[in-house]
Scaffold this motif. Structure first.
Motif, PDB file in Angstrom:
ATOM      1  N   ASN A   1       0.862  -1.169   0.000  1.00 35.58           N
ATOM      2  CA  ASN A   1       0.000   0.000   0.000  1.00 35.58           C
ATOM      3  C   ASN A   1       0.901   1.222   0.000  1.00 35.58           C
ATOM      4  O   ASN A   1       1.964   1.222   0.632  1.00 35.58           O
ATOM      5  N   ALA A   2       0.479   2.267  -0.718  1.00 36.67           N
ATOM      6  CA  ALA A   2       1.306   3.456  -0.869  1.00 36.67           C
ATOM      7  C   ALA A   2       0.483   4.716  -0.621  1.00 36.67           C
ATOM      8  O   ALA A   2      -0.669   4.798  -1.031  1.00 36.67           O
ATOM      9  N   ILE A   3       1.099   5.654   0.061  1.00 38.59           N
ATOM     10  CA  ILE A   3       0.492   6.962   0.324  1.00 38.59           C
ATOM     11  C   ILE A   3       1.513   8.015  -0.060  1.00 38.59           C
ATOM     12  O   ILE A   3       2.710   7.846   0.197  1.00 38.59           O
ATOM     13  N   VAL A   4       1.053   9.096  -0.681  1.00 39.85           N
ATOM     14  CA  VAL A   4       1.921  10.237  -0.947  1.00 39.85           C
ATOM     15  C   VAL A   4       1.333  11.481  -0.290  1.00 39.85           C
ATOM     16  O   VAL A   4       0.119  11.623  -0.179  1.00 39.85           O
ATOM     17  N   GLU A   5       2.241  12.328   0.148  1.00 40.28           N
ATOM     18  CA  GLU A   5       1.909  13.644   0.689  1.00 40.28           C
ATOM     19  C   GLU A   5       2.988  14.605   0.223  1.00 40.28           C
ATOM     20  O   GLU A   5       4.142  14.202   0.024  1.00 40.28           O
ATOM     21  N   ALA A   6       2.632  15.869   0.121  1.00 39.03           N
ATOM     22  CA  ALA A   6       3.625  16.888  -0.217  1.00 39.03           C
ATOM     23  C   ALA A   6       4.790  16.805   0.767  1.00 39.03           C
ATOM     24  O   ALA A   6       4.585  16.691   1.973  1.00 39.03           O
ATOM     25  N   VAL A   7       5.995  16.845   0.250  1.00 41.03           N
ATOM     26  CA  VAL A   7       7.184  16.716   1.100  1.00 41.03           C
ATOM     27  C   VAL A   7       7.261  17.872   2.103  1.00 41.03           C
ATOM     28  O   VAL A   7       7.821  17.719   3.191  1.00 41.03           O
TER      29      VAL A   7
ATOM     30  N   ALA B   1      11.809  21.691   2.941  1.00 35.91           N
ATOM     31  CA  ALA B   1      11.381  21.789   1.550  1.00 35.91           C
ATOM     32  C   ALA B   1      10.655  23.117   1.339  1.00 35.91           C
ATOM     33  O   ALA B   1       9.953  23.589   2.234  1.00 35.91           O
ATOM     34  N   PRO B   2      10.806  23.693   0.171  1.00 39.73           N
ATOM     35  CA  PRO B   2      10.035  24.909  -0.112  1.00 39.73           C
ATOM     36  C   PRO B   2       8.555  24.563  -0.231  1.00 39.73           C
ATOM     37  O   PRO B   2       8.198  23.446  -0.604  1.00 39.73           O
ATOM     38  N   GLU B   3       7.698  25.518   0.101  1.00 36.86           N
ATOM     39  CA  GLU B   3       6.268  25.286  -0.040  1.00 36.86           C
ATOM     40  C   GLU B   3       5.901  25.312  -1.520  1.00 36.86           C
ATOM     41  O   GLU B   3       6.382  26.146  -2.278  1.00 36.86           O
ATOM     42  N   SER B   4       5.034  24.387  -1.905  1.00 36.02           N
ATOM     43  CA  SER B   4       4.554  24.322  -3.285  1.00 36.02           C
ATOM     44  C   SER B   4       3.403  25.301  -3.470  1.00 36.02           C
ATOM     45  O   SER B   4       2.748  25.702  -2.505  1.00 36.02           O
ATOM     46  N   ASP B   5       3.135  25.642  -4.697  1.00 34.68           N
ATOM     47  CA  ASP B   5       1.944  26.427  -5.027  1.00 34.68           C
ATOM     48  C   ASP B   5       0.744  25.653  -4.506  1.00 34.68           C
ATOM     49  O   ASP B   5       0.610  24.453  -4.784  1.00 34.68           O
ATOM     50  N   PRO B   6      -0.145  26.281  -3.733  1.00 34.03           N
ATOM     51  CA  PRO B   6      -1.300  25.558  -3.170  1.00 34.03           C
ATOM     52  C   PRO B   6      -2.147  24.829  -4.210  1.00 34.03           C
ATOM     53  O   PRO B   6      -2.723  23.788  -3.920  1.00 34.03           O
ATOM     54  N   SER B   7      -2.191  25.337  -5.430  1.00 34.62           N
ATOM     55  CA  SER B   7      -2.986  24.655  -6.463  1.00 34.62           C
ATOM     56  C   SER B   7      -2.309  23.380  -6.962  1.00 34.62           C
ATOM     57  O   SER B   7      -2.939  22.568  -7.636  1.00 34.62           O
ATOM     58  N   LEU B   8      -1.036  23.195  -6.626  1.00 30.32           N
ATOM     59  CA  LEU B   8      -0.291  22.008  -7.053  1.00 30.32           C
ATOM     60  C   LEU B   8      -0.019  21.030  -5.919  1.00 30.32           C
ATOM     61  O   LEU B   8       0.395  19.901  -6.151  1.00 30.32           O
ATOM     62  N   THR B   9      -0.233  21.454  -4.681  1.00 25.62           N
ATOM     63  CA  THR B   9       0.119  20.643  -3.515  1.00 25.62           C
ATOM     64  C   THR B   9      -0.723  19.376  -3.437  1.00 25.62           C
ATOM     65  O   THR B   9      -1.941  19.425  -3.570  1.00 25.62           O
ATOM     66  N   VAL B  10      -0.056  18.247  -3.221  1.00 25.26           N
ATOM     67  CA  VAL B  10      -0.727  16.968  -3.005  1.00 25.26           C
ATOM     68  C   VAL B  10      -0.809  16.767  -1.496  1.00 25.26           C
ATOM     69  O   VAL B  10       0.190  16.410  -0.861  1.00 25.26           O
ATOM     70  N   ASP B  11      -1.979  17.028  -0.914  1.00 17.26           N
ATOM     71  CA  ASP B  11      -2.125  16.860   0.526  1.00 17.26           C
ATOM     72  C   ASP B  11      -2.120  15.393   0.918  1.00 17.26           C
ATOM     73  O   ASP B  11      -1.565  15.024   1.948  1.00 17.26           O
ATOM     74  N   TYR B  12      -2.751  14.555   0.085  1.00 21.83           N
ATOM     75  CA  TYR B  12      -2.854  13.125   0.399  1.00 21.83           C
ATOM     76  C   TYR B  12      -3.396  12.399  -0.824  1.00 21.83           C
ATOM     77  O   TYR B  12      -4.346  12.852  -1.456  1.00 21.83           O
ATOM     78  N   ASP B  13      -2.796  11.263  -1.133  1.00 20.56           N
ATOM     79  CA  ASP B  13      -3.348  10.348  -2.138  1.00 20.56           C
ATOM     80  C   ASP B  13      -2.831   8.956  -1.796  1.00 20.56           C
ATOM     81  O   ASP B  13      -1.801   8.814  -1.129  1.00 20.56           O
ATOM     82  N   ALA B  14      -3.554   7.932  -2.230  1.00 19.50           N
ATOM     83  CA  ALA B  14      -3.195   6.563  -1.837  1.00 19.50           C
ATOM     84  C   ALA B  14      -3.489   5.579  -2.950  1.00 19.50           C
ATOM     85  O   ALA B  14      -4.404   5.779  -3.751  1.00 19.50           O
TER      86      ALA B  14
ATOM     87  N   TYR C   1       5.067   6.987   1.341  1.00 20.90           N
ATOM     88  CA  TYR C   1       5.016   6.085   2.494  1.00 20.90           C
ATOM     89  C   TYR C   1       4.614   4.710   1.993  1.00 20.90           C
ATOM     90  O   TYR C   1       3.620   4.588   1.263  1.00 20.90           O
ATOM     91  N   LEU C   2       5.370   3.688   2.365  1.00 20.33           N
ATOM     92  CA  LEU C   2       5.063   2.313   1.982  1.00 20.33           C
ATOM     93  C   LEU C   2       4.595   1.534   3.203  1.00 20.33           C
ATOM     94  O   LEU C   2       5.219   1.622   4.273  1.00 20.33           O
ATOM     95  N   TYR C   3       3.514   0.778   3.042  1.00 25.30           N
ATOM     96  CA  TYR C   3       2.944  -0.034   4.114  1.00 25.30           C
ATOM     97  C   TYR C   3       2.727  -1.454   3.614  1.00 25.30           C
ATOM     98  O   TYR C   3       2.522  -1.688   2.419  1.00 25.30           O
ATOM     99  N   ASP C   4       2.730  -2.414   4.552  1.00 24.66           N
ATOM    100  CA  ASP C   4       2.427  -3.803   4.210  1.00 24.66           C
ATOM    101  C   ASP C   4       1.010  -3.907   3.676  1.00 24.66           C
ATOM    102  O   ASP C   4       0.092  -3.251   4.177  1.00 24.66           O
ATOM    103  N   LEU C   5       0.831  -4.764   2.680  1.00 29.06           N
ATOM    104  CA  LEU C   5      -0.501  -5.008   2.121  1.00 29.06           C
ATOM    105  C   LEU C   5      -1.356  -5.814   3.079  1.00 29.06           C
ATOM    106  O   LEU C   5      -2.515  -5.490   3.310  1.00 29.06           O
ATOM    107  N   ASP C   6      -0.802  -6.864   3.662  1.00 29.76           N
ATOM    108  CA  ASP C   6      -1.600  -7.807   4.438  1.00 29.76           C
ATOM    109  C   ASP C   6      -1.999  -7.280   5.810  1.00 29.76           C
ATOM    110  O   ASP C   6      -2.712  -7.942   6.542  1.00 29.76           O
ATOM    111  N   GLY C   7      -1.606  -6.068   6.138  1.00 23.22           N
ATOM    112  CA  GLY C   7      -2.055  -5.460   7.385  1.00 23.22           C
ATOM    113  C   GLY C   7      -3.331  -4.661   7.188  1.00 23.22           C
ATOM    114  O   GLY C   7      -3.752  -3.937   8.067  1.00 23.22           O
ATOM    115  N   GLY C   8      -3.942  -4.765   6.028  1.00 19.21           N
ATOM    116  CA  GLY C   8      -5.087  -3.918   5.706  1.00 19.21           C
ATOM    117  C   GLY C   8      -4.570  -2.583   5.214  1.00 19.21           C
ATOM    118  O   GLY C   8      -3.392  -2.272   5.327  1.00 19.21           O
ATOM    119  N   PHE C   9      -5.451  -1.782   4.656  1.00 18.43           N
ATOM    120  CA  PHE C   9      -4.988  -0.490   4.163  1.00 18.43           C
ATOM    121  C   PHE C   9      -4.624   0.387   5.335  1.00 18.43           C
ATOM    122  O   PHE C   9      -5.308   0.421   6.348  1.00 18.43           O
TER     123      PHE C   9
END
Length: 103
Positions: free
Chosen positions: A19-25, A37-50, A73-81
């Motif tokens: 399982n994978a999650i991304v957030e703005a660095v 890290a420098p702040e991204s343009d708010p219209s481009l910022t990835v707050d959360y996706d999975a 962020y990487l997580y084990d699959l078999d632990g549930g999302f």
């Protein structure tokens, strides 16, 4: 674009399905000893996706295609999302006072 990886797997040699999650660095700026890290343009910022049940290779490619610098962020699959685990970790990074504000 991928700038950092946090591997939260207890089974780190499993690469076929994770399982994978991304957030703005920039979310990591409040962590102890973090590069700033420098702040991204708010219209481009990835707050959360999975993504669920993808290979590590797919997770990395997906993170590299994001519209701002991200931490993967990487997580084990078999632990549930791992949403609840991830959100608990985020809550620990961004404590709030009783009024719901960061101190």
């Amino acid at each position: 674009m991928l700038w950092n990886v946090i591997d939260k797997r207890t089974r780190p040699y499993r690469w076929r399905k994770v399982n994978a999650i991304v957030e703005a660095v920039e979310h990591d700026n409040s962590c102890d000893d973090a590069d700033q890290a420098p702040e991204s343009d708010p219209s481009l910022t990835v707050d959360y996706d999975a993504l669920e049940a993808v290979s590590v290779q797919e997770a990395i490619a997906w993170a590299n295609q994001q519209r701002c610098p991200v931490t993967l962020y990487l997580y084990d699959l078999d632990g549930g999302f791992a949403d609840s685990e991830h959100f608990n970790e985020v809550a620990n990074r961004f404590p709030v006072d009783g009024a719901g504000k960061q101190p």
